[in-house]
Design a protein around this motif. Sequence first.
Motif, PDB file in Angstrom:
ATOM      1  N   LYS A  40       0.814  -1.219   0.000  1.00  0.00           N
ATOM      2  CA  LYS A  40       0.000   0.000   0.000  1.00  0.00           C
ATOM      3  C   LYS A  40       0.852   1.275   0.000  1.00  0.00           C
ATOM      4  N   ASP A  41       2.168   1.130  -0.185  1.00  0.00           N
ATOM      5  CA  ASP A  41       3.101   2.271  -0.177  1.00  0.00           C
ATOM      6  C   ASP A  41       3.014   3.059   1.131  1.00  0.00           C
ATOM      7  N   LYS A  42       2.974   2.347   2.249  1.00  0.00           N
ATOM      8  CA  LYS A  42       2.913   2.985   3.565  1.00  0.00           C
ATOM      9  C   LYS A  42       4.012   2.480   4.500  1.00  0.00           C
ATOM     10  N   LEU A  43       4.994   1.742   3.968  1.00  0.00           N
ATOM     11  CA  LEU A  43       6.044   1.169   4.800  1.00  0.00           C
ATOM     12  C   LEU A  43       7.281   2.056   4.775  1.00  0.00           C
ATOM     13  N   SER A  44       7.785   2.359   5.943  1.00  0.00           N
ATOM     14  CA  SER A  44       8.995   3.153   6.082  1.00  0.00           C
ATOM     15  C   SER A  44       9.978   2.392   6.958  1.00  0.00           C
ATOM     16  N   LEU A  45      11.204   2.263   6.497  1.00  0.00           N
ATOM     17  CA  LEU A  45      12.217   1.581   7.300  1.00  0.00           C
ATOM     18  C   LEU A  45      12.901   2.515   8.282  1.00  0.00           C
ATOM     19  N   ASP A  46      13.054   3.757   7.905  1.00  0.00           N
ATOM     20  CA  ASP A  46      13.766   4.702   8.773  1.00  0.00           C
ATOM     21  C   ASP A  46      12.874   5.846   9.257  1.00  0.00           C
ATOM     22  N   ARG A  47      11.597   5.723   9.059  1.00  0.00           N
ATOM     23  CA  ARG A  47      10.591   6.721   9.454  1.00  0.00           C
ATOM     24  C   ARG A  47      10.723   8.042   8.699  1.00  0.00           C
ATOM     25  N   LYS A  48      11.552   8.057   7.649  1.00  0.00           N
ATOM     26  CA  LYS A  48      11.734   9.274   6.864  1.00  0.00           C
ATOM     27  C   LYS A  48      11.197   9.098   5.448  1.00  0.00           C
ATOM     28  N   LYS A  49      11.577   7.997   4.814  1.00  0.00           N
ATOM     29  CA  LYS A  49      11.187   7.758   3.427  1.00  0.00           C
ATOM     30  C   LYS A  49      10.244   6.563   3.358  1.00  0.00           C
TER      31      LYS A  49
END
Length: 91
Positions: A40-49
């Motif tokens: 769903k294009d809502k995953l962030s690994l570093d909370r930035k991108k």
Amino acid sequence: MNGNKNYLTFEKWWDGHSEMTKEEMHSTVENLFVGDKLEKDKLSLDRKKILNLKDIKRPMLLFASEGDNIAPPQQALDWIIKSYGSMEKNE
């Protein structure tokens, strides 16, 4: 009842074949299996991108097995159609 059996089978398989930490396993289950955040294009690994599958420019090699009773091929590969929709570049 069938869901519990599948979960226990999955837990037994994962425990025997994975060296992931408890936190990594929980993150994978919550973000990929339960929440479908990557799809769903809502995953962030570093909370930035936010990760977007369409940003992947290199070929991907994907494996799926009819013998997988946890996530059969149709379920395991459905994200491709949901994410890309078609082979057109601008869609």
